[in-house]
Write a protein that holds these residues in place. Structure first.
Motif, short mmCIF file in Angstrom:
data_model
loop_
_atom_site.label_atom_id
_atom_site.label_comp_id
_atom_site.label_asym_id
_atom_site.label_seq_id
_atom_site.Cartn_x
_atom_site.Cartn_y
_atom_site.Cartn_z
N THR A 56 0.82 -1.20 0.00
CA THR A 56 0.00 0.00 0.00
C THR A 56 0.86 1.26 0.00
N ASP A 57 0.41 2.25 -0.73
CA ASP A 57 1.05 3.56 -0.70
C ASP A 57 1.17 4.00 0.76
N PRO A 58 2.39 4.29 1.26
CA PRO A 58 2.57 4.64 2.67
C PRO A 58 1.83 5.91 3.10
N SER A 59 1.43 6.73 2.15
CA SER A 59 0.69 7.94 2.51
C SER A 59 -0.81 7.67 2.68
N LEU A 60 -1.20 6.40 2.53
CA LEU A 60 -2.59 5.99 2.65
C LEU A 60 -2.75 5.07 3.86
N ALA A 61 -3.72 5.36 4.71
CA ALA A 61 -3.96 4.52 5.88
C ALA A 61 -4.32 3.11 5.44
N GLU A 62 -3.69 2.10 6.06
CA GLU A 62 -3.91 0.71 5.66
C GLU A 62 -5.37 0.30 5.82
N SER A 63 -6.00 0.77 6.88
CA SER A 63 -7.41 0.42 7.11
C SER A 63 -8.30 0.97 6.01
N TYR A 64 -7.98 2.17 5.54
CA TYR A 64 -8.73 2.79 4.45
C TYR A 64 -8.46 2.05 3.15
N ALA A 65 -7.20 1.69 2.91
CA ALA A 65 -6.84 0.96 1.70
C ALA A 65 -7.58 -0.38 1.64
N ASN A 66 -7.72 -1.05 2.77
CA ASN A 66 -8.44 -2.33 2.81
C ASN A 66 -9.90 -2.16 2.40
N LYS A 67 -10.51 -1.07 2.85
CA LYS A 67 -11.91 -0.80 2.48
C LYS A 67 -12.03 -0.51 0.98
N LEU A 68 -11.04 0.20 0.47
CA LEU A 68 -11.06 0.51 -0.97
C LEU A 68 -10.86 -0.74 -1.81
N ARG A 69 -10.05 -1.67 -1.32
CA ARG A 69 -9.82 -2.91 -2.06
C ARG A 69 -11.08 -3.75 -2.17
#
Length: 330
Positions: A217-230
């Motif tokens: 994941t892009d480090p400037s993006l919160a992992e929890s948010y990235a998971n929701k987007l995925r």
């Protein structure tokens, strides 16, 4: 010979006349000033007619405000605010045929407003001015900021797909690229920060941020948010839509900036804003604003930046034309 008294009176009247004229003018583009009462004599009901048309659409589909706002930004950043984004092409080489513009919506609102104006004042009100008015009214109708819309823009007759990619800032742009893009248009870092706040409303397809959620994941993006987007955006998905301001995408407020601080800016260009000290100072001002208060710093500055953006490379006087149909050159 005129008396000293009559000369003085004449000078006073001349000064008052100049003051009165200046009171109706707004920001200058360096050549010709746009005027708030530009259509006062030629089409006095112009703003009222546009407002009525916009109300019909936004009252039944308030989600149109976001794409209309985006359309105006895309118009002004390519060849200036000349309505060229509205033009059709038989060869698929107009601005609206470029990849960033394929998802633009709301053209029917502009066309309807133009049709209503043509009935009342044929050949008078430009499509460029109509787009500026429609944008302001649409944002206002969903509870967003209100700003002045001085008029007198003329319509461009050139619309080229190739101009789009070289002028529109990319959603993956770095801060330096964003700054450069805005400076070229006469806008500064404050304008960049407050106009980015337009992402407080609307949705986006998955494509513009797909690389950010590809692992790692892009480090400037919160992992929890990235998971929701995925969950919403599977690899190769270019059709699904996600909220640009999760939790508040229908409301024009300062929630976008709260998400920036939480590393929940949807695009790399959003995340880039928090990497700069000057940009951060304006983000702090927006965060200190009341969430959706018409007198807040964010609302006030957004309006000022929109008015400023509306003067980018405008055509005035005898330049361009007033198109009879917004999608077609006369």
């Amino acid at each position: 010979m005129a008396s000293k008294k009559s000369i003085v009176v004449g000078l006073i009247l001349s000064v008052l006349s100049i003051v009165a004229r200046n009171a109706t003018t707004a920001i200058s583009n360096g050549k010709t000033e746009l005027k708030l009462d530009f259509y006062k004599r030629s089409c006095p009901e112009a703003e009222k007619i546009v407002r009525s048309t916009v109300d019909k659409y936004i009252s039944s589909a308030p989600s149109l405000a976001a794409p209309i706002l985006r359309m105006y930004f895309h118009d002004c950043f390519v060849r200036g605010c000349d309505g060229s984004v509205l033009l059709n092409s038989t060869n698929k080489d107009a601005e609206k045929d470029a990849i960033p513009n394929l998802s633009l919506r709301g053209f029917q609102v502009i066309d309807a407003a133009k049709a209503d104006l043509e009935k009342q004042c044929p050949g008078v009100v430009s499509c460029a001015d109509i787009l500026a008015l429609v944008t302001r009214d649409a944002v206002d109708m969903i509870g967003g900021p209100v700003w002045r819309v001085p008029m007198g823009r003329r319509d461009g007759v050139i619309s080229l797909k190739k101009d789009t990619l070289t002028n529109l800032p990319s959603p993956s742009a770095s801060l330096e690229q964003l700054k450069s893009s805005f400076i070229k248009k006469g806008l500064n870092v404050k304008d960049l920060v407050v106009l980015s706040g337009a992402h407080t409303i609307g949705t986006s397809h998955c494509g513009p941020f797909a690389t950010r959620i590809s692992k790692p994941t892009d480090p400037s993006l919160a992992e929890s948010y990235a998971n929701k987007l995925r969950i919403k955006c599977k690899p190769g998905d270019n059709k699904s839509l996600v909220e640009m301001d999760p939790g508040s995408f229908r409301t024009f407020d300062n929630h976008y900036y709260i998400n920036l601080r939480r590393k929940r800016g949807l695009f790399a260009s959003d995340a880039a804003l928090v990497t700069d000290a000057e940009a951060n100072s304006f983000i702090n001002s927006a965060l200190a604003s009341s969430s959706s208060n018409s007198t807040s710093w964010f609302f006030t500055e957004f309006g000022r930046s929109m008015e400023k953006m509306g003067t980018i490379d405008i055509l005035t006087g005898n330049a361009g034309q007033v198109r009879r149909h917004c999608a077609l050159v006369n």
